[in-house]
Design a protein around this motif. Structure first.
Motif, PDB file in Angstrom:
ATOM      1  N   SER A 147       0.844  -1.197   0.000  1.00  0.00           N
ATOM      2  CA  SER A 147       0.000   0.000   0.000  1.00  0.00           C
ATOM      3  C   SER A 147       0.876   1.242   0.000  1.00  0.00           C
ATOM      4  CB  SER A 147      -0.935   0.024   1.206  1.00  0.00           C
ATOM      5  OG  SER A 147      -0.206   0.173   2.402  1.00  0.00           O
ATOM      6  N   ILE A 148       0.376   2.266  -0.664  1.00  0.00           N
ATOM      7  CA  ILE A 148       1.051   3.568  -0.664  1.00  0.00           C
ATOM      8  C   ILE A 148       0.474   4.337   0.523  1.00  0.00           C
ATOM      9  CG2 ILE A 148       1.457   5.704  -1.922  1.00  0.00           C
ATOM     10  CD1 ILE A 148       1.133   4.085  -4.526  1.00  0.00           C
ATOM     11  N   ASP A 149       1.294   4.499   1.556  1.00  0.00           N
ATOM     12  CA  ASP A 149       0.839   5.150   2.784  1.00  0.00           C
ATOM     13  C   ASP A 149       0.833   6.658   2.675  1.00  0.00           C
ATOM     14  OD1 ASP A 149       0.706   2.616   3.873  1.00  0.00           O
ATOM     15  OD2 ASP A 149       2.659   2.758   4.841  1.00  0.00           O
ATOM     16  N   TYR A 150       1.744   7.184   1.863  1.00  0.00           N
ATOM     17  CA  TYR A 150       1.927   8.630   1.778  1.00  0.00           C
ATOM     18  C   TYR A 150       2.545   8.942   0.425  1.00  0.00           C
ATOM     19  CZ  TYR A 150       4.811  12.834   2.393  1.00  0.00           C
ATOM     20  OH  TYR A 150       5.407  14.047   2.218  1.00  0.00           O
ATOM     21  N   TYR A 151       2.107  10.014  -0.227  1.00  0.00           N
ATOM     22  CA  TYR A 151       2.787  10.442  -1.442  1.00  0.00           C
ATOM     23  C   TYR A 151       2.551  11.913  -1.725  1.00  0.00           C
ATOM     24  CZ  TYR A 151      -1.529  10.276  -4.225  1.00  0.00           C
ATOM     25  OH  TYR A 151      -2.785  10.501  -4.715  1.00  0.00           O
ATOM     26  N   THR A 152       3.549  12.528  -2.345  1.00  0.00           N
ATOM     27  CA  THR A 152       3.470  13.890  -2.865  1.00  0.00           C
ATOM     28  C   THR A 152       4.000  13.824  -4.298  1.00  0.00           C
ATOM     29  OG1 THR A 152       5.710  14.546  -2.219  1.00  0.00           O
ATOM     30  CG2 THR A 152       3.966  14.850  -0.567  1.00  0.00           C
ATOM     31  N   ASN A 153       4.217  14.964  -4.915  1.00  0.00           N
ATOM     32  CA  ASN A 153       4.788  14.986  -6.262  1.00  0.00           C
ATOM     33  C   ASN A 153       6.252  14.550  -6.276  1.00  0.00           C
ATOM     34  OD1 ASN A 153       2.428  15.867  -7.395  1.00  0.00           O
ATOM     35  ND2 ASN A 153       3.003  18.022  -7.343  1.00  0.00           N
ATOM     36  N   GLU A 154       6.903  14.534  -5.109  1.00  0.00           N
ATOM     37  CA  GLU A 154       8.332  14.246  -5.051  1.00  0.00           C
ATOM     38  C   GLU A 154       8.695  12.941  -4.363  1.00  0.00           C
ATOM     39  OE1 GLU A 154       8.965  17.743  -2.979  1.00  0.00           O
ATOM     40  OE2 GLU A 154       8.653  18.983  -4.740  1.00  0.00           O
ATOM     41  N   ASP A 155       7.911  12.513  -3.376  1.00  0.00           N
ATOM     42  CA  ASP A 155       8.289  11.307  -2.650  1.00  0.00           C
ATOM     43  C   ASP A 155       7.067  10.514  -2.210  1.00  0.00           C
ATOM     44  OD1 ASP A 155       7.487  13.143  -0.718  1.00  0.00           O
ATOM     45  OD2 ASP A 155       8.964  12.484   0.744  1.00  0.00           O
ATOM     46  N   MET A 156       7.317   9.255  -1.816  1.00  0.00           N
ATOM     47  CA  MET A 156       6.232   8.402  -1.339  1.00  0.00           C
ATOM     48  C   MET A 156       6.776   7.346  -0.396  1.00  0.00           C
ATOM     49  SD  MET A 156       5.204   5.643  -4.305  1.00  0.00           S
ATOM     50  CE  MET A 156       4.408   6.845  -5.309  1.00  0.00           C
ATOM     51  N   LYS A 157       5.876   6.827   0.434  1.00  0.00           N
ATOM     52  CA  LYS A 157       6.203   5.725   1.338  1.00  0.00           C
ATOM     53  C   LYS A 157       5.278   4.562   1.001  1.00  0.00           C
ATOM     54  CE  LYS A 157       6.082   4.163   6.067  1.00  0.00           C
ATOM     55  NZ  LYS A 157       5.419   4.375   7.339  1.00  0.00           N
ATOM     56  N   ILE A 158       5.885   3.395   0.796  1.00  0.00           N
ATOM     57  CA  ILE A 158       5.143   2.175   0.494  1.00  0.00           C
ATOM     58  C   ILE A 158       5.411   1.178   1.606  1.00  0.00           C
ATOM     59  CG2 ILE A 158       4.922   0.251  -1.127  1.00  0.00           C
ATOM     60  CD1 ILE A 158       5.914   2.218  -3.318  1.00  0.00           C
ATOM     61  N   SER A 159       4.356   0.490   2.059  1.00  0.00           N
ATOM     62  CA  SER A 159       4.554  -0.531   3.089  1.00  0.00           C
ATOM     63  C   SER A 159       3.846  -1.810   2.664  1.00  0.00           C
ATOM     64  CB  SER A 159       4.038  -0.043   4.436  1.00  0.00           C
ATOM     65  OG  SER A 159       2.646   0.164   4.386  1.00  0.00           O
ATOM     66  N   GLY A 160       4.194  -2.889   3.337  1.00  0.00           N
ATOM     67  CA  GLY A 160       3.639  -4.198   3.047  1.00  0.00           C
ATOM     68  C   GLY A 160       4.746  -5.233   3.122  1.00  0.00           C
ATOM     69  N   ASN A 161       4.478  -6.407   2.607  1.00  0.00           N
ATOM     70  CA  ASN A 161       5.482  -7.460   2.559  1.00  0.00           C
ATOM     71  C   ASN A 161       6.167  -7.393   1.194  1.00  0.00           C
ATOM     72  OD1 ASN A 161       7.010  -9.730   3.104  1.00  0.00           O
ATOM     73  ND2 ASN A 161       5.416 -11.138   2.427  1.00  0.00           N
ATOM     74  N   ILE A 162       7.327  -6.739   1.143  1.00  0.00           N
ATOM     75  CA  ILE A 162       8.043  -6.508  -0.112  1.00  0.00           C
ATOM     76  C   ILE A 162       8.931  -7.709  -0.399  1.00  0.00           C
ATOM     77  CG2 ILE A 162       9.650  -5.005  -1.340  1.00  0.00           C
ATOM     78  CD1 ILE A 162       8.661  -2.769   0.687  1.00  0.00           C
ATOM     79  N   VAL A 163       8.672  -8.366  -1.527  1.00  0.00           N
ATOM     80  CA  VAL A 163       9.423  -9.554  -1.916  1.00  0.00           C
ATOM     81  C   VAL A 163      10.537  -9.179  -2.901  1.00  0.00           C
ATOM     82  CG1 VAL A 163       9.275 -11.791  -3.056  1.00  0.00           C
ATOM     83  CG2 VAL A 163       7.478 -11.064  -1.496  1.00  0.00           C
ATOM     84  N   SER A 164      10.252  -8.242  -3.812  1.00  0.00           N
ATOM     85  CA  SER A 164      11.282  -7.844  -4.786  1.00  0.00           C
ATOM     86  C   SER A 164      11.122  -6.393  -5.183  1.00  0.00           C
ATOM     87  CB  SER A 164      11.223  -8.723  -6.031  1.00  0.00           C
ATOM     88  OG  SER A 164      10.073  -8.437  -6.788  1.00  0.00           O
ATOM     89  N   LEU A 165      12.255  -5.801  -5.550  1.00  0.00           N
ATOM     90  CA  LEU A 165      12.312  -4.454  -6.085  1.00  0.00           C
ATOM     91  C   LEU A 165      13.183  -4.555  -7.329  1.00  0.00           C
ATOM     92  CD1 LEU A 165      12.610  -1.172  -4.280  1.00  0.00           C
ATOM     93  CD2 LEU A 165      14.224  -1.614  -6.089  1.00  0.00           C
ATOM     94  N   THR A 166      12.624  -4.184  -8.485  1.00  0.00           N
ATOM     95  CA  THR A 166      13.306  -4.353  -9.762  1.00  0.00           C
ATOM     96  C   THR A 166      13.320  -3.046 -10.523  1.00  0.00           C
ATOM     97  OG1 THR A 166      12.367  -6.588  -9.838  1.00  0.00           O
ATOM     98  CG2 THR A 166      13.359  -5.754 -11.856  1.00  0.00           C
ATOM     99  N   TYR A 167      14.464  -2.758 -11.138  1.00  0.00           N
ATOM    100  CA  TYR A 167      14.583  -1.606 -12.042  1.00  0.00           C
ATOM    101  C   TYR A 167      14.422  -2.119 -13.461  1.00  0.00           C
ATOM    102  CZ  TYR A 167      16.570   0.743  -8.010  1.00  0.00           C
ATOM    103  OH  TYR A 167      16.762   1.276  -6.773  1.00  0.00           O
ATOM    104  N   ILE A 168      13.532  -1.492 -14.220  1.00  0.00           N
ATOM    105  CA  ILE A 168      13.255  -1.913 -15.589  1.00  0.00           C
ATOM    106  C   ILE A 168      13.755  -0.827 -16.541  1.00  0.00           C
ATOM    107  CG2 ILE A 168      11.437  -2.553 -17.197  1.00  0.00           C
ATOM    108  CD1 ILE A 168       9.744  -3.283 -14.722  1.00  0.00           C
TER     109      ILE A 168
END
Length: 92
Positions: free
Chosen positions: A71-92
């Motif tokens: 879930s996206i807990d917080y966001y603005t035009n510049e930054d955001m906070k995401i929480s949950g059970n993160i399994v992977s982070l990939t750059y495409i």
């Protein structure tokens, strides 16, 4: 053939002055806290948002987070906070 001048020269000056690229060039900044929280700075937009996948557009790439209960807990035009059970982070 045209030479790469302006962006290359800007990056060269930033490196020589030891300035932070995220501030000077708008580079993506990702701060991961364990597998449950991530702060993303300098993103451009949200391309996909589900509880299992969040896809973000950055300046030069896309960032994909996968997991469960995301879930996206917080966001603005510049930054955001995401929480949950993160399994992977990939750059495409």
């Amino acid at each position: 053939m045209k030479k790469r001048t302006q962006p290359y020269q800007k990056e060269k000056w930033i490196n020589s002055l030891q300035l932070p690229k995220d501030v000077c060039m708008g580079a993506l900044r990702v701060t991961l806290t364990g597998n449950s929280e991530v702060w993303i700075e300098n993103y451009r937009g949200i391309l996909e948002y589900t509880g299992e996948r969040i896809l973000l557009q950055a300046r030069t790439c896309q960032v994909c987070l996968e997991g469960s209960r995301l879930s996206i807990d917080y966001y603005t035009n510049e930054d955001m906070k995401i929480s949950g059970n993160i399994v992977s982070l990939t750059y495409i």
